[in-house]
Design a protein around this motif. Sequence first.
Motif, PDB file in Angstrom:
ATOM      1  N   ALA A  67      62.485  50.778  -4.227  1.00 12.28           N
ATOM      2  CA  ALA A  67      61.538  51.857  -4.518  1.00 12.28           C
ATOM      3  C   ALA A  67      62.270  52.966  -5.255  1.00 12.28           C
ATOM      4  O   ALA A  67      63.326  53.422  -4.810  1.00 12.28           O
ATOM      5  CB  ALA A  67      60.930  52.389  -3.227  1.00 12.28           C
ATOM      6  N   SER A  68      61.695  53.416  -6.375  1.00 12.04           N
ATOM      7  CA  SER A  68      62.426  54.296  -7.276  1.00 12.04           C
ATOM      8  C   SER A  68      61.674  55.582  -7.582  1.00 12.04           C
ATOM      9  O   SER A  68      60.453  55.693  -7.414  1.00 12.04           O
ATOM     10  CB  SER A  68      62.715  53.557  -8.586  1.00 12.04           C
ATOM     11  N   TYR A  69      62.447  56.552  -8.091  1.00 10.93           N
ATOM     12  CA  TYR A  69      61.876  57.802  -8.585  1.00 10.93           C
ATOM     13  C   TYR A  69      61.051  57.576  -9.848  1.00 10.93           C
ATOM     14  O   TYR A  69      60.390  58.510 -10.312  1.00 10.93           O
ATOM     15  CB  TYR A  69      62.998  58.802  -8.856  1.00 10.93           C
ATOM     16  N   ASP A  70      61.057  56.381 -10.407  1.00  5.19           N
ATOM     17  CA  ASP A  70      60.176  56.081 -11.542  1.00  5.19           C
ATOM     18  C   ASP A  70      58.759  55.737 -11.090  1.00  5.19           C
ATOM     19  O   ASP A  70      57.924  55.305 -11.882  1.00  5.19           O
ATOM     20  CB  ASP A  70      60.750  54.950 -12.409  1.00  5.19           C
ATOM     21  N   LYS A  71      58.487  55.923  -9.783  1.00  4.82           N
ATOM     22  CA  LYS A  71      57.166  55.693  -9.180  1.00  4.82           C
ATOM     23  C   LYS A  71      56.766  54.221  -9.252  1.00  4.82           C
ATOM     24  O   LYS A  71      55.606  53.886  -9.478  1.00  4.82           O
ATOM     25  CB  LYS A  71      56.103  56.579  -9.829  1.00  4.82           C
ATOM     26  N   ARG A  72      57.749  53.387  -9.035  1.00  3.51           N
ATOM     27  CA  ARG A  72      57.481  51.945  -8.966  1.00  3.51           C
ATOM     28  C   ARG A  72      58.245  51.342  -7.790  1.00  3.51           C
ATOM     29  O   ARG A  72      59.348  51.773  -7.463  1.00  3.51           O
ATOM     30  CB  ARG A  72      57.900  51.230 -10.258  1.00  3.51           C
TER      31      ARG A  72
ATOM     32  N   SER B  49      53.058  58.678  -6.678  1.00  2.00           N
ATOM     33  CA  SER B  49      54.098  59.663  -6.371  1.00  2.00           C
ATOM     34  C   SER B  49      55.361  58.914  -5.974  1.00  2.00           C
ATOM     35  O   SER B  49      55.349  57.682  -5.816  1.00  2.00           O
ATOM     36  CB  SER B  49      53.647  60.611  -5.250  1.00  2.00           C
ATOM     37  N   ILE B  50      56.453  59.616  -5.801  1.00  2.00           N
ATOM     38  CA  ILE B  50      57.741  58.971  -5.522  1.00  2.00           C
ATOM     39  C   ILE B  50      57.711  58.317  -4.147  1.00  2.00           C
ATOM     40  O   ILE B  50      57.419  58.976  -3.144  1.00  2.00           O
ATOM     41  CB  ILE B  50      58.878  59.995  -5.584  1.00  2.00           C
ATOM     42  N   PRO B  51      58.018  57.021  -4.047  1.00  3.39           N
ATOM     43  CA  PRO B  51      58.093  56.353  -2.735  1.00  3.39           C
ATOM     44  C   PRO B  51      59.394  56.712  -2.029  1.00  3.39           C
ATOM     45  O   PRO B  51      60.469  56.693  -2.635  1.00  3.39           O
ATOM     46  CB  PRO B  51      58.039  54.868  -3.092  1.00  3.39           C
ATOM     47  N   LEU B  52      59.290  57.047  -0.740  1.00  4.78           N
ATOM     48  CA  LEU B  52      60.444  57.502   0.028  1.00  4.78           C
ATOM     49  C   LEU B  52      60.898  56.506   1.089  1.00  4.78           C
ATOM     50  O   LEU B  52      62.084  56.388   1.365  1.00  4.78           O
ATOM     51  CB  LEU B  52      60.120  58.842   0.709  1.00  4.78           C
ATOM     52  N   ARG B  53      59.966  55.813   1.730  1.00  6.98           N
ATOM     53  CA  ARG B  53      60.272  54.848   2.795  1.00  6.98           C
ATOM     54  C   ARG B  53      59.448  53.589   2.575  1.00  6.98           C
ATOM     55  O   ARG B  53      58.276  53.665   2.187  1.00  6.98           O
ATOM     56  CB  ARG B  53      59.944  55.417   4.189  1.00  6.98           C
ATOM     57  N   LEU B  54      60.035  52.434   2.849  1.00  8.32           N
ATOM     58  CA  LEU B  54      59.351  51.150   2.740  1.00  8.32           C
ATOM     59  C   LEU B  54      59.296  50.477   4.101  1.00  8.32           C
ATOM     60  O   LEU B  54      60.260  50.534   4.871  1.00  8.32           O
ATOM     61  CB  LEU B  54      60.074  50.228   1.755  1.00  8.32           C
ATOM     62  N   CYS B  55      58.184  49.808   4.367  1.00  7.53           N
ATOM     63  CA  CYS B  55      58.002  49.211   5.681  1.00  7.53           C
ATOM     64  C   CYS B  55      57.054  48.010   5.572  1.00  7.53           C
ATOM     65  O   CYS B  55      55.828  48.189   5.546  1.00  7.53           O
ATOM     66  CB  CYS B  55      57.428  50.261   6.627  1.00  7.53           C
TER      67      CYS B  55
END
Length: 647
Positions: free
Chosen positions: A411-416, A443-449
């Motif tokens: 997950a990146s600051y490129d919003k992907r 928006s920017i993804p911060l956590r993945l689950c």
Amino acid sequence: MGRLSARLLMQRGRPKSDRLGKIRSLDLSGLELLSEHLDPKLLCRLTQLQELDLSNNQLETLPDNLGLSHLRVLRCANNQLGDVTALCQFPKLEELSLEGNPFLTVNDNLKVSFLLPTLRKVNGKDASSTYSQVENLNRELTSRVTAHWEKFMATLGPEEEAEKAQADFVKSAVRDVRYGPESLSEFTQWRVRMISEELVASSRTQVHKDDSPEKPPEAGAAHKPRARLATLKRPDDVPLNLSPSKRACASPSAQVEGGPVAGSDGSQPALKLEPLHFLQCHSKNNSPQDLETQLWACAFEPAWEEGATSQTVATCGGEAVCVIDCQTGIVLHKYKAPGEEFFSVAWTALMVVTQAGHKKRWSVLAAAGLRGLVRLLHVRAGFCCGVIRAHKKAIATLCFSPAHETHLFTASYDKRIILWDIGVPNQDYEFQASQLLTLDTTSIPLRLCPVASCPDARLLAGCEGGCCCWDVRLDQPQKRRVCEVEFVFSEGSEASGRRVDGLAFVNEDVVASKGSGLGTICLWSWRQTWGGRGSQSTVAVVVLARLQWSPTELAYFSLSACPDKGIVLCGDEEGNVWLYDVSNILKQPPLLPAAPQAPTQILKWPQPWALGQAVTKTMVNTVVANASFTYLTALTDSNIVAIWGRL
């Protein structure tokens, strides 16, 4: 390449000579040699050989009777070696290169240091720190095996056959004597066997000599004072001093006023933990003055056996990724990438088949950060075996799929968010990653689950703009997808768009999330929320409970869960660790959400000493426990890794 010949040795030897006995240096690198090509009868004629290069071949073992007693330099880089015990035939060896042998681990490095006491350099680095580690491990193991021997012999009856009993002792010692991290168990069990066999042999000698049973002679270091664990750390991994008066303490507000005592409502009793180690192992330029490097993420290595638990944790921050044993505080491995700032790490376990057809289990660590690259680290062999150019902007977080060990989400600051298949490494131990899906975010993804009950079908993400869900099924035709559902945390659209910077499944149904409101952590039901969504693209979560947390307005304190124990963890801006036992909520969710539940326990910041003064305040960015909740690791904003142990 077939078997070696005397003519080839004279061609590649130095100085040039028509007699093998005159050759002092021999280069046999890059000849595709197999182990059976090394003919001991031929090589033993090199009676003056001091330097041998066997790099870039296909050697799986070294014959144990090469007869090169004067050898001082040996290069075996980039082979298939899986064992180092044959190196003991070179007692004068001073320099050794074993880089690029992916099946050698830290255990083999320790064996090398034990077997070759004259060794000065290994893989171009000074060997003294490894010698110190081996010396301390050996001292403790000798003491423990000796104590086990005395206890074992005291239980024997006079009628028991001595030789059979002594054979049983070796087996029991290997089975029962334990010390050090799980990742060093191969070395420690190897030494335990050697020490116990030496004790048995010594006992037999004394029995034959004196014809009377006596205690075996004690090993010289058996009763010396135990070495401080700090001496086992690498010189640049600075341990901090802990004030002995600072210990884990229950917060005065850890229970709701007038509520039940911890444990009386069916939850677990308050856990007893103590701070064990404080490490500055991510320092810029290895400087002990560095109390500024921010540490962001940590993850425990998957256990190697089903039902077992790991005490090995990977941490990242600054330009370094460290792998630490929580029991001893030893930094087992350190990987540096100058110019990088690591934000996230994740483990997976792969089964790899060697060129000879042998199966080997690899623990692979993925690390990513500022430069948008994913580095795949073979931790035990100590090298990077693959780099994925995943994003053009920084990678905020990554995680492996629980359903597919080679599937990695970034997950990146490129919003992907991108799903990769890293594959299994080829015969050159290189990864060839392929892109499977691209998930667009607003928006920017911060956590993945990955959703616990269907990890191969749905992915949750906490983002700057809220909590979103994607369909990640690979049997669907679209390879680029948008958010399927956005979750909000109260009725009404005004709740949409709030940052979610903490996200974890506490069991297959209950999700813990943070950031939707100040001072609370929300527990909500995935099953009820998803089942009631209908065709809506924005859905209010079904809240089960709220947990009282710090009232800070600061962001990016990541939470985690220990599902096997029903525990939720989160750090704060004061250096504290908030611990919640929510097992009662998991067993019987309340009909209506009540007032926020206070934490079961708050572990206060223990104020370790650094640079001659106490570090009185810091921020705990993330905190993670292993599956059995025997160790807890907290990462701070001040370059301190704090490790707690359960009493």
